[in-house]
Design a protein around this motif. Structure first.
Motif, PDB file in Angstrom:
ATOM      1  N   GLY A 169       8.669  -4.339 -12.774  1.00  0.00           N
ATOM      2  CA  GLY A 169       8.163  -3.469 -13.688  1.00  0.00           C
ATOM      3  C   GLY A 169       7.477  -1.946 -13.366  1.00  0.00           C
ATOM      4  O   GLY A 169       7.005  -1.260 -14.076  1.00  0.00           O
ATOM      5  N   ASN A 170       8.047  -1.851 -12.114  1.00  0.00           N
ATOM      6  CA  ASN A 170       7.682  -0.501 -11.461  1.00  0.00           C
ATOM      7  C   ASN A 170       6.174  -0.239 -11.495  1.00  0.00           C
ATOM      8  O   ASN A 170       5.582   0.901 -12.193  1.00  0.00           O
ATOM      9  CB  ASN A 170       8.272   0.624 -12.386  1.00  0.00           C
ATOM     10  CG  ASN A 170       8.250   1.985 -11.471  1.00  0.00           C
ATOM     11  OD1 ASN A 170       8.078   2.122 -10.387  1.00  0.00           O
ATOM     12  ND2 ASN A 170       8.660   3.261 -12.158  1.00  0.00           N
ATOM     13  N   VAL A 171       5.226  -0.996 -11.107  1.00  0.00           N
ATOM     14  CA  VAL A 171       3.789  -1.049 -11.368  1.00  0.00           C
ATOM     15  C   VAL A 171       3.304  -0.292 -10.376  1.00  0.00           C
ATOM     16  O   VAL A 171       3.675  -0.318  -9.071  1.00  0.00           O
ATOM     17  CB  VAL A 171       3.200  -2.410 -11.253  1.00  0.00           C
ATOM     18  CG1 VAL A 171       1.840  -2.409 -11.537  1.00  0.00           C
ATOM     19  CG2 VAL A 171       3.941  -3.215 -12.315  1.00  0.00           C
ATOM     20  N   ARG A 172       2.282   0.474 -10.696  1.00  0.00           N
ATOM     21  CA  ARG A 172       1.540   1.228  -9.811  1.00  0.00           C
ATOM     22  C   ARG A 172      -0.126   1.108 -10.047  1.00  0.00           C
ATOM     23  O   ARG A 172      -0.523   1.342 -11.019  1.00  0.00           O
ATOM     24  CB  ARG A 172       1.791   2.791  -9.591  1.00  0.00           C
ATOM     25  CG  ARG A 172       1.217   3.642  -8.710  1.00  0.00           C
ATOM     26  CD  ARG A 172       1.719   5.105  -8.674  1.00  0.00           C
ATOM     27  NE  ARG A 172       0.963   6.075  -7.785  1.00  0.00           N
ATOM     28  CZ  ARG A 172       1.330   6.014  -6.356  1.00  0.00           C
ATOM     29  NH1 ARG A 172       2.126   5.158  -5.793  1.00  0.00           N
ATOM     30  NH2 ARG A 172       0.722   6.725  -5.497  1.00  0.00           N
ATOM     31  N   ILE A 173      -0.797   0.529  -8.918  1.00  0.00           N
ATOM     32  CA  ILE A 173      -2.471   0.335  -9.206  1.00  0.00           C
ATOM     33  C   ILE A 173      -2.956   1.271  -8.328  1.00  0.00           C
ATOM     34  O   ILE A 173      -2.750   1.464  -7.026  1.00  0.00           O
ATOM     35  CB  ILE A 173      -2.519  -1.151  -8.734  1.00  0.00           C
ATOM     36  CG1 ILE A 173      -1.562  -2.110  -9.449  1.00  0.00           C
ATOM     37  CG2 ILE A 173      -3.972  -1.239  -8.953  1.00  0.00           C
ATOM     38  CD1 ILE A 173      -0.485  -2.560  -8.554  1.00  0.00           C
ATOM     39  N   ALA A 220       0.793  -1.334  -0.031  1.00  0.00           N
ATOM     40  CA  ALA A 220       0.119  -0.120  -0.018  1.00  0.00           C
ATOM     41  C   ALA A 220       0.901   1.315  -0.033  1.00  0.00           C
ATOM     42  O   ALA A 220       2.137   1.123   0.434  1.00  0.00           O
ATOM     43  CB  ALA A 220      -1.012  -0.041   1.167  1.00  0.00           C
ATOM     44  N   ASP A 221       0.385   2.253  -0.515  1.00  0.00           N
ATOM     45  CA  ASP A 221       1.291   3.546  -0.718  1.00  0.00           C
ATOM     46  C   ASP A 221       1.490   4.020   0.852  1.00  0.00           C
ATOM     47  O   ASP A 221       0.507   4.233   1.667  1.00  0.00           O
ATOM     48  CB  ASP A 221       0.446   4.806  -1.364  1.00  0.00           C
ATOM     49  CG  ASP A 221       1.096   5.842  -1.667  1.00  0.00           C
ATOM     50  OD1 ASP A 221       1.969   6.111  -0.759  1.00  0.00           O
ATOM     51  OD2 ASP A 221       0.833   6.387  -2.648  1.00  0.00           O
ATOM     52  N   PRO A 222       2.715   4.104   1.214  1.00  0.00           N
ATOM     53  CA  PRO A 222       2.995   4.251   2.637  1.00  0.00           C
ATOM     54  C   PRO A 222       2.802   5.757   2.976  1.00  0.00           C
ATOM     55  O   PRO A 222       2.744   6.272   4.288  1.00  0.00           O
ATOM     56  CB  PRO A 222       4.448   4.196   2.554  1.00  0.00           C
ATOM     57  CG  PRO A 222       5.031   4.268   1.101  1.00  0.00           C
ATOM     58  CD  PRO A 222       3.991   3.851   0.516  1.00  0.00           C
ATOM     59  N   HIS A 223       2.428   6.519   2.002  1.00  0.00           N
ATOM     60  CA  HIS A 223       1.978   8.013   2.324  1.00  0.00           C
ATOM     61  C   HIS A 223       0.767   8.506   2.392  1.00  0.00           C
ATOM     62  O   HIS A 223       0.325   9.566   2.426  1.00  0.00           O
ATOM     63  CB  HIS A 223       2.762   8.988   1.169  1.00  0.00           C
ATOM     64  CG  HIS A 223       4.291   8.531   0.916  1.00  0.00           C
ATOM     65  ND1 HIS A 223       5.294   8.668   1.954  1.00  0.00           N
ATOM     66  CD2 HIS A 223       4.844   8.006  -0.049  1.00  0.00           C
ATOM     67  CE1 HIS A 223       6.489   8.208   1.427  1.00  0.00           C
ATOM     68  NE2 HIS A 223       6.174   7.933  -0.058  1.00  0.00           N
ATOM     69  N   ALA A 224      -0.003   7.372   2.305  1.00  0.00           N
ATOM     70  CA  ALA A 224      -1.579   7.361   2.370  1.00  0.00           C
ATOM     71  C   ALA A 224      -1.993   7.725   3.848  1.00  0.00           C
ATOM     72  O   ALA A 224      -1.165   7.670   4.866  1.00  0.00           O
ATOM     73  CB  ALA A 224      -2.441   6.346   1.820  1.00  0.00           C
ATOM     74  N   GLY A 225      -3.405   8.322   4.078  1.00  0.00           N
ATOM     75  CA  GLY A 225      -3.679   8.464   5.473  1.00  0.00           C
ATOM     76  C   GLY A 225      -3.953   7.216   6.123  1.00  0.00           C
ATOM     77  O   GLY A 225      -3.854   6.245   5.696  1.00  0.00           O
ATOM     78  N   PHE A 242      -1.399   1.288  -4.758  1.00  0.00           N
ATOM     79  CA  PHE A 242      -0.575   0.152  -4.373  1.00  0.00           C
ATOM     80  C   PHE A 242       0.569   0.139  -5.464  1.00  0.00           C
ATOM     81  O   PHE A 242       0.440   0.464  -6.464  1.00  0.00           O
ATOM     82  CB  PHE A 242      -1.359  -1.219  -4.674  1.00  0.00           C
ATOM     83  CG  PHE A 242      -2.652  -1.583  -3.565  1.00  0.00           C
ATOM     84  CD1 PHE A 242      -2.362  -2.051  -2.366  1.00  0.00           C
ATOM     85  CD2 PHE A 242      -3.894  -0.840  -4.162  1.00  0.00           C
ATOM     86  CE1 PHE A 242      -3.712  -2.238  -1.693  1.00  0.00           C
ATOM     87  CE2 PHE A 242      -4.821  -0.973  -3.612  1.00  0.00           C
ATOM     88  CZ  PHE A 242      -4.966  -1.635  -2.125  1.00  0.00           C
ATOM     89  N   VAL A 243       1.738  -0.449  -4.715  1.00  0.00           N
ATOM     90  CA  VAL A 243       2.886  -0.517  -5.593  1.00  0.00           C
ATOM     91  C   VAL A 243       3.650  -1.782  -5.402  1.00  0.00           C
ATOM     92  O   VAL A 243       3.623  -2.527  -4.698  1.00  0.00           O
ATOM     93  CB  VAL A 243       3.982   0.620  -5.217  1.00  0.00           C
ATOM     94  CG1 VAL A 243       3.424   2.121  -5.360  1.00  0.00           C
ATOM     95  CG2 VAL A 243       4.302   0.273  -3.750  1.00  0.00           C
ATOM     96  N   TYR A 244       4.213  -2.378  -6.785  1.00  0.00           N
ATOM     97  CA  TYR A 244       4.714  -3.274  -7.069  1.00  0.00           C
ATOM     98  C   TYR A 244       6.085  -3.258  -7.812  1.00  0.00           C
ATOM     99  O   TYR A 244       6.149  -2.669  -8.846  1.00  0.00           O
ATOM    100  CB  TYR A 244       3.703  -4.494  -7.814  1.00  0.00           C
ATOM    101  CG  TYR A 244       4.308  -5.892  -7.834  1.00  0.00           C
ATOM    102  CD1 TYR A 244       3.925  -6.651  -6.776  1.00  0.00           C
ATOM    103  CD2 TYR A 244       4.891  -6.266  -9.140  1.00  0.00           C
ATOM    104  CE1 TYR A 244       4.565  -8.036  -6.914  1.00  0.00           C
ATOM    105  CE2 TYR A 244       5.326  -7.713  -8.998  1.00  0.00           C
ATOM    106  CZ  TYR A 244       5.328  -8.532  -8.240  1.00  0.00           C
ATOM    107  OH  TYR A 244       5.387  -9.820  -8.146  1.00  0.00           O
ATOM    108  N   PRO A 245       7.198  -3.727  -7.244  1.00  0.00           N
ATOM    109  CA  PRO A 245       8.425  -3.410  -7.775  1.00  0.00           C
ATOM    110  C   PRO A 245       8.815  -3.883  -9.121  1.00  0.00           C
ATOM    111  O   PRO A 245       9.397  -3.025 -10.019  1.00  0.00           O
ATOM    112  CB  PRO A 245       9.503  -3.892  -6.647  1.00  0.00           C
ATOM    113  CG  PRO A 245       8.819  -5.002  -5.796  1.00  0.00           C
ATOM    114  CD  PRO A 245       7.282  -4.590  -6.131  1.00  0.00           C
TER     115      PRO A 245
END
Length: 241
Positions: A168-172, A47-52, A163-166
């Motif tokens: 392929g530098n994927v961002r969902i 999960a994005d670590p910078h979210a609330g 969400f991030v997946y390393p």
């Protein structure tokens, strides 16, 4: 959200510039679809670590267009080579504001950005472009405001889960609770009306990646009877003007 976290979040959203494009897949999905994808991604992606605390944050963009609706019609007509300018901030915090140009060429997306101060942003919104020098993106927008009559046109505001997946530098991302200023371009207004009844608009799933999309992520992001589509939050918000 602190200034440092905002900087990190902004970096996560736009690591790539004109030198390196990104692929984007978009799907309009239902709340049930979103809940399923949220569960699946939680097992393999971070999960994005910078979210609330609720795992989300708000994104607000002010898009530019002209009286001929150049950016809107290029999107609706599916032109393969197109561009749009926007000003973006997060969680209504004016300590980090960016001007962005998003381009699409041969099916690949590119993004350039330039940092703005709140004073500069307010000057631009009031039509003062005299300070827009130095950075190539500022110079380009100033020129196109003069030659193409681009002006701030529409606010687009939504809640984002990421969400991030390393590999392929994927961002969902899952974007929901879409709001707009309707006829207003007041970027710093604290609240915006919903453009439709709550829950009546779809949630937007976006999958962004570099050279390849891992099969695992492709499989987990699949939603039955959903096809990738040219879904645009800007287009939807313009339809309510």
């Amino acid at each position: 959200m602190s200034a440092n976290l905002l900087r990190n979040l902004r970096s996560a959203e736009s690591v790539h510039t004109e030198r390196r494009g990104r692929h984007e897949l978009k799907h309009a999905i239902s709340p049930a679809d979103a809940a399923a994808i949220r569960r699946r991604m939680g097992t393999v992606a971070h999960a994005d670590p910078h979210a609330g605390p609720d795992g989300s944050y708000r994104v607000r963009s002010l898009y530019f267009d002209n009286l001929d609706n150049k950016a809107l019609l290029e999107k609706r007509n599916g032109l393969d080579n197109r561009e749009k300018f926007r000003i973006r901030l997060y969680n209504g915090d004016p300590s980090f504001i960016s001007l962005e140009k998003k381009s699409k060429r041969q099916g690949v997306c590119f993004k350039q950005s330039a940092r703005l101060t709140e004073v500069q942003c307010r000057a631009l919104l009031q039509g003062d472009t005299s300070w827009m020098t130095g950075h190539p993106l500022l110079v380009e927008l100033r020129l196109k405001m003069r030659t193409q009559q681009l002006r701030p046109r529409t606010l687009v505001d939504y809640r984002r889960e990421a969400f991030v997946y390393p590999a392929g530098n994927v961002r969902i991302t899952l974007d929901s609770d879409l709001r707009t200023g309707l006829a207003s371009t007041e970027l710093f207004r604290s609240s915006l009306p919903l453009p439709a009844e709550p829950g009546s608009l779809p949630i937007l799933l976006e999958v962004k990646y570099d050279a390849f999309l891992p099969t695992l992520i492709r499989d987990l992001a699949q939603v039955p009877n959903r096809q990738a589509a040219a879904f645009s939050k800007y287009d939807i918000c313009r339809s309510f003007l």
